[in-house]
Enzyme design. Structure first.
Site, PDB file in Angstrom:
ATOM      1  N   ASP A  42       0.537  -0.963   0.134  1.00  0.00           N
ATOM      2  CA  ASP A  42       0.111  -0.325  -0.325  1.00  0.00           C
ATOM      3  C   ASP A  42       0.792   0.959  -0.315  1.00  0.00           C
ATOM      4  O   ASP A  42       2.130   1.127   0.759  1.00  0.00           O
ATOM      5  CB  ASP A  42      -0.769   0.182   1.196  1.00  0.00           C
ATOM      6  CG  ASP A  42      -1.777   1.605   1.465  1.00  0.00           C
ATOM      7  OD1 ASP A  42      -2.865   0.558   0.702  1.00  0.00           O
ATOM      8  OD2 ASP A  42      -1.887   2.403   1.137  1.00  0.00           O
ATOM      9  N   ILE A  43       0.702   2.429  -1.009  1.00  0.00           N
ATOM     10  CA  ILE A  43       1.375   3.300  -1.197  1.00  0.00           C
ATOM     11  C   ILE A  43       0.931   4.373   0.779  1.00  0.00           C
ATOM     12  O   ILE A  43       2.370   4.888   0.746  1.00  0.00           O
ATOM     13  CB  ILE A  43       1.051   4.747  -2.571  1.00  0.00           C
ATOM     14  CG1 ILE A  43       1.644   5.358  -2.097  1.00  0.00           C
ATOM     15  CG2 ILE A  43      -0.632   4.975  -1.677  1.00  0.00           C
ATOM     16  CD1 ILE A  43       1.165   5.921  -4.350  1.00  0.00           C
ATOM     17  N   ASN A 100     -13.033  -3.321   2.156  1.00  0.00           N
ATOM     18  CA  ASN A 100     -13.839  -1.863   2.452  1.00  0.00           C
ATOM     19  C   ASN A 100     -14.800  -2.372   1.318  1.00  0.00           C
ATOM     20  O   ASN A 100     -14.328  -2.190   0.266  1.00  0.00           O
ATOM     21  CB  ASN A 100     -13.308  -0.976   2.428  1.00  0.00           C
ATOM     22  CG  ASN A 100     -12.161  -0.647   3.636  1.00  0.00           C
ATOM     23  OD1 ASN A 100     -12.835  -0.970   4.574  1.00  0.00           O
ATOM     24  ND2 ASN A 100     -11.003  -0.019   3.163  1.00  0.00           N
ATOM     25  N   VAL A 109     -11.223   2.860  -4.036  1.00  0.00           N
ATOM     26  CA  VAL A 109     -10.927   2.082  -4.840  1.00  0.00           C
ATOM     27  C   VAL A 109     -11.711   1.538  -5.711  1.00  0.00           C
ATOM     28  O   VAL A 109     -11.654   0.169  -5.001  1.00  0.00           O
ATOM     29  CB  VAL A 109      -9.334   1.806  -5.436  1.00  0.00           C
ATOM     30  CG1 VAL A 109      -8.907   1.412  -6.049  1.00  0.00           C
ATOM     31  CG2 VAL A 109      -7.866   2.518  -4.339  1.00  0.00           C
ATOM     32  N   HIS A 113     -10.349  -5.362  -3.640  1.00  0.00           N
ATOM     33  CA  HIS A 113      -8.770  -5.134  -3.206  1.00  0.00           C
ATOM     34  C   HIS A 113      -9.078  -5.989  -1.648  1.00  0.00           C
ATOM     35  O   HIS A 113     -10.120  -5.258  -0.681  1.00  0.00           O
ATOM     36  CB  HIS A 113      -7.932  -3.887  -3.203  1.00  0.00           C
ATOM     37  CG  HIS A 113      -8.650  -3.304  -2.738  1.00  0.00           C
ATOM     38  ND1 HIS A 113      -9.377  -2.705  -3.655  1.00  0.00           N
ATOM     39  CD2 HIS A 113      -8.425  -2.077  -1.893  1.00  0.00           C
ATOM     40  CE1 HIS A 113      -9.580  -1.009  -2.978  1.00  0.00           C
ATOM     41  NE2 HIS A 113      -9.137  -1.260  -1.891  1.00  0.00           N
ATOM     42  N   HIS A 115      -7.138  -5.599   2.512  1.00  0.00           N
ATOM     43  CA  HIS A 115      -6.195  -5.322   2.635  1.00  0.00           C
ATOM     44  C   HIS A 115      -5.256  -6.373   3.824  1.00  0.00           C
ATOM     45  O   HIS A 115      -6.200  -6.212   4.704  1.00  0.00           O
ATOM     46  CB  HIS A 115      -6.164  -3.793   3.612  1.00  0.00           C
ATOM     47  CG  HIS A 115      -6.603  -2.758   3.275  1.00  0.00           C
ATOM     48  ND1 HIS A 115      -5.593  -1.150   2.916  1.00  0.00           N
ATOM     49  CD2 HIS A 115      -8.069  -2.368   2.341  1.00  0.00           C
ATOM     50  CE1 HIS A 115      -7.052  -0.484   2.503  1.00  0.00           C
ATOM     51  NE2 HIS A 115      -8.099  -1.316   1.475  1.00  0.00           N
TER      52      HIS A 115
HETATM   53  P1  AMP Z   1      -9.461   1.364   0.098  1.00  0.00           P
HETATM   54  O1  AMP Z   1     -10.493   2.558   1.253  1.00  0.00           O
HETATM   55  O2  AMP Z   1     -10.236   0.191   0.670  1.00  0.00           O
HETATM   56  O3  AMP Z   1      -9.988   1.101  -1.363  1.00  0.00           O
HETATM   57  O4  AMP Z   1      -8.464   1.483   0.213  1.00  0.00           O
HETATM   58  C1  AMP Z   1      -7.889   1.894  -0.808  1.00  0.00           C
HETATM   59  C2  AMP Z   1      -6.355   1.961  -0.733  1.00  0.00           C
HETATM   60  O5  AMP Z   1      -5.432   2.009  -2.116  1.00  0.00           O
HETATM   61  C3  AMP Z   1      -5.318   2.671   0.556  1.00  0.00           C
HETATM   62  O6  AMP Z   1      -5.149   2.691   1.666  1.00  0.00           O
HETATM   63  C4  AMP Z   1      -4.737   3.351  -0.597  1.00  0.00           C
HETATM   64  O7  AMP Z   1      -3.571   4.433   0.605  1.00  0.00           O
HETATM   65  C5  AMP Z   1      -4.319   2.440  -1.490  1.00  0.00           C
HETATM   66  N1  AMP Z   1      -4.019   3.032  -2.969  1.00  0.00           N
HETATM   67  C6  AMP Z   1      -3.887   4.329  -3.214  1.00  0.00           C
HETATM   68  N2  AMP Z   1      -3.386   3.724  -4.581  1.00  0.00           N
HETATM   69  C7  AMP Z   1      -2.036   3.379  -4.458  1.00  0.00           C
HETATM   70  C8  AMP Z   1      -1.115   3.105  -5.094  1.00  0.00           C
HETATM   71  N3  AMP Z   1      -0.763   3.477  -6.779  1.00  0.00           N
HETATM   72  N4  AMP Z   1      -0.359   2.451  -4.913  1.00  0.00           N
HETATM   73  C9  AMP Z   1      -0.754   1.492  -3.759  1.00  0.00           C
HETATM   74  N5  AMP Z   1      -1.578   1.954  -2.962  1.00  0.00           N
HETATM   75  C10 AMP Z   1      -2.289   2.837  -3.651  1.00  0.00           C
END
Ligand code: AMP
Length: 129
Positions: A42-43, A100, A109, A113, A115
């Site tokens: 995760d970024i 989520n 996103v 996915h 976490h």
């Molecule tokens: P969610 O709120 O469950 O949709 O989580 C989306 C996750 O994606 C967040 O924890 C972000 O930090 C992560 N994220 C967004 N863009 C990137 C990226 N380019 N590379 C890795 N993680 C990302």
């Protein structure tokens, strides 16, 4: 990145950021991949280990996936999540999985996915209001 919550009823958007990561169009730090899933860091990590496990298939959310994915794909994805945790050495100390879904779930996103969080005691399950 947009922080607009995902509408879980929307059709899949193949331009979402995780679709681009899967296609290799934007960089990520991959820690695992197999036929069914890819895992990358995760970024914005919230734990010493914070990895996102995404299915290769095009699914908006857990709702979409659990309703529409073939059983073999569901099994492949679930097993991949376990494989990632084992590969990262998290089984003995334990870890947390979070998925989520939609606005109340806090999904940002629109590609399914999970976490995978580890490397410290996670504490209470929820801290938000
Ligand atoms: P969610 O709120 O469950 O949709 O989580 C989306 C996750 O994606 C967040 O924890 C972000 O930090 C992560 N994220 C967004 N863009 C990137 C990226 N380019 N590379 C890795 N993680 C990302």
């Amino acid at each position: 990145m947009s922080v607009t919550p995902v509408d879980p009823t929307q059709p899949y958007d193949s331009d979402n950021i995780f679709a681009k990561i899967l296609r290799g169009e934007i960089p990520s730090t991959r820690v695992y991949e197999d036929e069914w899933a890819v895992a990358f860091e995760d970024i914005a990590p919230v734990a010493p280990i914070h990895v996102l496990v995404v299915p290769r298939g095009a699914y908006v959310s857990w709702d979409d996936f659990s309703q529409n994915a073939p059983a073999q794909e569901v099994a492949g994805y679930v097993k991949a999540i376990g494989n990632v945790a084992r590969q990262l050495g998290l089984v003995e100390d334990g870890y947390r999985l979070i998925n989520n879904i939609g606005p109340d779930g806090g999904q940002i996103v629109p590609h399914l996915h999970v976490h995978l969080l580890g490397g410290r005691t996670m504490g209470p399950m929820l801290t938000g209001q």
